[in-house]
Motif scaffolding. Sequence first.
Motif, PDB file in Angstrom:
ATOM      1  N   VAL A   1      37.492  30.490  40.831  1.00  0.00           N
ATOM      2  CA  VAL A   1      38.343  31.679  41.273  1.00  0.00           C
ATOM      3  C   VAL A   1      39.352  31.925  40.317  1.00  0.00           C
ATOM      4  O   VAL A   1      39.963  31.023  39.673  1.00  0.00           O
ATOM      5  N   GLN A   2      39.555  33.296  39.766  1.00  0.00           N
ATOM      6  CA  GLN A   2      40.467  33.817  38.786  1.00  0.00           C
ATOM      7  C   GLN A   2      41.370  34.693  39.562  1.00  0.00           C
ATOM      8  O   GLN A   2      41.211  35.477  40.409  1.00  0.00           O
ATOM      9  N   LEU A   3      42.704  34.469  39.209  1.00  0.00           N
ATOM     10  CA  LEU A   3      43.835  35.285  39.901  1.00  0.00           C
ATOM     11  C   LEU A   3      44.507  35.845  38.956  1.00  0.00           C
ATOM     12  O   LEU A   3      44.947  35.281  37.869  1.00  0.00           O
ATOM     13  N   VAL A   4      44.969  37.217  39.051  1.00  0.00           N
ATOM     14  CA  VAL A   4      45.580  38.024  38.292  1.00  0.00           C
ATOM     15  C   VAL A   4      46.777  38.788  38.960  1.00  0.00           C
ATOM     16  O   VAL A   4      46.573  39.614  39.912  1.00  0.00           O
ATOM     17  N   TYR A  97      45.699  30.311  45.374  1.00  0.00           N
ATOM     18  CA  TYR A  97      44.552  30.212  46.324  1.00  0.00           C
ATOM     19  C   TYR A  97      44.074  28.831  46.735  1.00  0.00           C
ATOM     20  O   TYR A  97      44.062  27.984  45.682  1.00  0.00           O
ATOM     21  N   LEU A  98      44.011  28.396  47.863  1.00  0.00           N
ATOM     22  CA  LEU A  98      43.775  27.231  48.320  1.00  0.00           C
ATOM     23  C   LEU A  98      42.156  26.925  48.745  1.00  0.00           C
ATOM     24  O   LEU A  98      42.026  27.828  49.786  1.00  0.00           O
ATOM     25  N   ARG A 104      43.302  23.858  43.886  1.00  0.00           N
ATOM     26  CA  ARG A 104      44.474  25.096  44.000  1.00  0.00           C
ATOM     27  C   ARG A 104      44.208  26.019  42.744  1.00  0.00           C
ATOM     28  O   ARG A 104      44.095  25.333  41.631  1.00  0.00           O
ATOM     29  N   TYR A 105      44.106  27.086  42.899  1.00  0.00           N
ATOM     30  CA  TYR A 105      44.031  27.916  41.760  1.00  0.00           C
ATOM     31  C   TYR A 105      45.419  29.013  41.510  1.00  0.00           C
ATOM     32  O   TYR A 105      45.828  29.316  42.705  1.00  0.00           O
ATOM     33  N   TRP A 106      45.705  29.211  40.454  1.00  0.00           N
ATOM     34  CA  TRP A 106      46.905  29.464  40.256  1.00  0.00           C
ATOM     35  C   TRP A 106      46.654  30.874  39.432  1.00  0.00           C
ATOM     36  O   TRP A 106      46.094  30.988  38.277  1.00  0.00           O
ATOM     37  N   GLY A 107      47.635  31.999  39.490  1.00  0.00           N
ATOM     38  CA  GLY A 107      47.818  33.251  38.705  1.00  0.00           C
ATOM     39  C   GLY A 107      48.717  32.832  37.296  1.00  0.00           C
ATOM     40  O   GLY A 107      48.961  31.635  37.514  1.00  0.00           O
ATOM     41  N   GLN A 108      48.732  33.579  36.574  1.00  0.00           N
ATOM     42  CA  GLN A 108      49.445  33.320  35.340  1.00  0.00           C
ATOM     43  C   GLN A 108      50.906  33.615  35.403  1.00  0.00           C
ATOM     44  O   GLN A 108      51.654  33.261  34.839  1.00  0.00           O
ATOM     45  N   GLY A 109      51.461  34.347  36.528  1.00  0.00           N
ATOM     46  CA  GLY A 109      52.858  34.689  36.841  1.00  0.00           C
ATOM     47  C   GLY A 109      53.190  35.902  36.496  1.00  0.00           C
ATOM     48  O   GLY A 109      52.663  36.462  35.444  1.00  0.00           O
TER      49      GLY A 109
END
Length: 116
Positions: A1-4, A97-98, A104-109
Amino acid sequence: VQLVESGGGLVQAGGSLRLSCAASGSTFSIVAMGWYRQAPGKQRNVVAGITSDGSKTNYADSVKGRFTISRDTAKNTMYLQMNSLKAEDTAVYFCMYLGVGGQRYWGQGTQVTVSS
């Protein structure tokens, strides 16, 4: 999972911003999502959370009544509407995202700066 994440910026106290978190990849295994923030020199803390079906939400006491978390399943995007912003809301905001297995997947902020 990728988050932006997107939507951060500089705003005056009392103003509003809406953060977005666009997800891609294997999001079918996600059970919950949330927004966290980290101010300089401080630990990362949860701001708001939502279940993947949108049925439950929760908020940190400091943002209750001012922030609203939501998600658009069709767009694979989560949002954080932030109203009545205060200087103490200044931080880098991260989406998380859990996964069903506890991943746990994190975005870059994205930086949010509130000027007083």
